[in-house]
Scaffold this motif. Structure first.
Motif, PDB file in Angstrom:
ATOM      1  N   TYR A   1       3.327   2.530  -8.600  1.00  0.00           N
ATOM      2  CA  TYR A   1       2.984   1.695  -7.441  1.00  0.00           C
ATOM      3  C   TYR A   1       2.717   0.248  -7.901  1.00  0.00           C
TER       4      TYR A   1
ATOM      5  N   PHE B   1       0.885  -2.454  -5.679  1.00  0.00           N
ATOM      6  CA  PHE B   1      -0.512  -2.237  -5.286  1.00  0.00           C
ATOM      7  C   PHE B   1      -1.436  -3.277  -5.925  1.00  0.00           C
TER       8      PHE B   1
ATOM      9  N   SER C   1      -1.833   5.710   3.035  1.00  0.00           N
ATOM     10  CA  SER C   1      -1.304   5.172   1.788  1.00  0.00           C
ATOM     11  C   SER C   1      -1.068   6.309   0.800  1.00  0.00           C
TER      12      SER C   1
ATOM     13  N   LEU D   1       0.798  -1.230   0.000  1.00  0.00           N
ATOM     14  CA  LEU D   1       0.000   0.000   0.000  1.00  0.00           C
ATOM     15  C   LEU D   1       0.831   1.281   0.000  1.00  0.00           C
ATOM     16  N   TYR D   2       2.142   1.189   0.004  1.00  0.00           N
ATOM     17  CA  TYR D   2       3.026   2.364  -0.084  1.00  0.00           C
ATOM     18  C   TYR D   2       2.684   3.368   1.029  1.00  0.00           C
ATOM     19  N   LEU D   3       2.969   2.951   2.251  1.00  0.00           N
ATOM     20  CA  LEU D   3       2.559   3.716   3.423  1.00  0.00           C
ATOM     21  C   LEU D   3       3.519   4.841   3.763  1.00  0.00           C
TER      22      LEU D   3
END
Length: 315
Positions: free
Chosen positions: A208, A211, A195, A188-190
């Motif tokens: 991303y 994802f 996110s 989720l590319y936190l």
């Protein structure tokens, strides 16, 4: 599009006993139908809320675009009397505005002193408290907050997680909610609890790529629906029309596990915060090594964490 799409289960007429004994332990989202919420679902019209809610000043988010981004802060904070907010949020175009005539509004109610007090609709909006019944699915001493939420049509809130369990009561209007399991956090590319992926329906997979591996749980909420969102489950909320909701947060863990300064319910448990600080110190120590050694011992650390801390239970 994201990978696997799964519907959030819906159940009608669930009792407290059924919820606590059979559903709650599963720690998965669930839409509850037919819960007695009081007359709020029919009474809380724009006119009624404007009259009964009064002119209390409320702090709101104002955005020129529908997709709100907490990381880049593509919105501004402004203050409006509550009755003016309700009327403006129900409009598509505005004669009076802060940023643009089609700006979007979002209210997340606060305590009297947000630094010390939690939000509780029964205290901040006492004339409305008699209209709504909270589902009695938890003990009173576990209660943390009840948060009034009002959104313009089309508004989309960023994907984030909370550290407490909550029930999202859809009082009026329609919402679409997309949720992601805590087990999919790595996709989720936190940044912190949020996110970076804003457009979850058409994500930029060049930027991303991971994802696409995140499993997506989705549901639609209409007036009277209640969504159980377990702690740590990521959620993204789209208001398909003007709507009013109330979140009820409660403590799933013993009180001493939570940060006592947290009035929003989004600070990590104190043990998790301490562990993160220790990890930061460990990474600074690893930085003293040459790249080849740093890489090797970092990989060993990751394997050790996976072995000792990851749950052995499969979803």
């Amino acid at each position: 599009m994201a990978g696997q799409h799964l519907p959030v289960p819906r159940l009608e007429g669930v009792s407290r006993e059924q919820f606590m004994q059979h559903l709650y332990p599963q720690r998965k989202p669930l839409v509850l139908e037919g819960i007695d919420l009081g007359p709020c679902t029919s009474k809380w019209t724009v006119d009624y809320l404007s009259q009964v809610g009064g002119k209390k000043e409320v702090k709101i988010h104002v955005a020129a675009v529908a997709q709100m981004d907490f990381i880049s802060k593509n919105f501004v904070y402004r203050t409006l009397p509550f009755d003016h907010l309700v009327q403006r949020a129900a409009e598509e175009k505005h004669k009076e505005f802060f940023v643009s005539e089609d700006e979007k509004y979002y209210l997340r109610s606060l305590g009297e002193d947000p630094r010390k007090d939690v939000a509780d609709i029964r205290k901040q909006f006492p004339l409305l408290k008699g209209d709504i019944k909270f589902p009695e699915f938890f003990k009173e001493e576990q209660f943390f907050s009840s948060v009034f939420r009002i959104s313009s049509p089309g508004l989309q809130l960023w994907t984030h997680y909370d550290v407490m369990d909550n029930l999202l009561i859809q009082v009026t209007g329609k919402k679409r909610v997309v949720l992601f399991s805590p087990r999919d956090a790595q996709y989720l590319y936190l940044k912190g609890t949020k996110s970076e992926v804003l457009n979850i329906d058409n994500p930029d997979l060049a930027k991303y790529p991971l994802f696409s591996k995140a499993r997506r749980y989705e549901c639609s909420l209409e007036a009277g629906d209640v969504l159980f969102i377990p702690a740590l489950w990521f959620h993204n909320v789209i208001s398909e029309e003007f709507g009013v909701g109330v979140n009820i947060f409660w403590k799933h863990l013993p009180s001493e596990c939570y940060d006592k300064t947290d009035t929003y319910g989004n600070k990590d448990p104190t043990a998790a915060s301490r562990a993160a600080q220790i990890l930061d110190r460990a990474l600074k120590t690893l930085a003293e090594l040459p790249e080849e050694y740093r890489d090797f011992y970092a990989r060993r650390m990751v394997l050790h964490i996976q072995d000792k801390a990851y749950s052995k239970n499969s979803e």
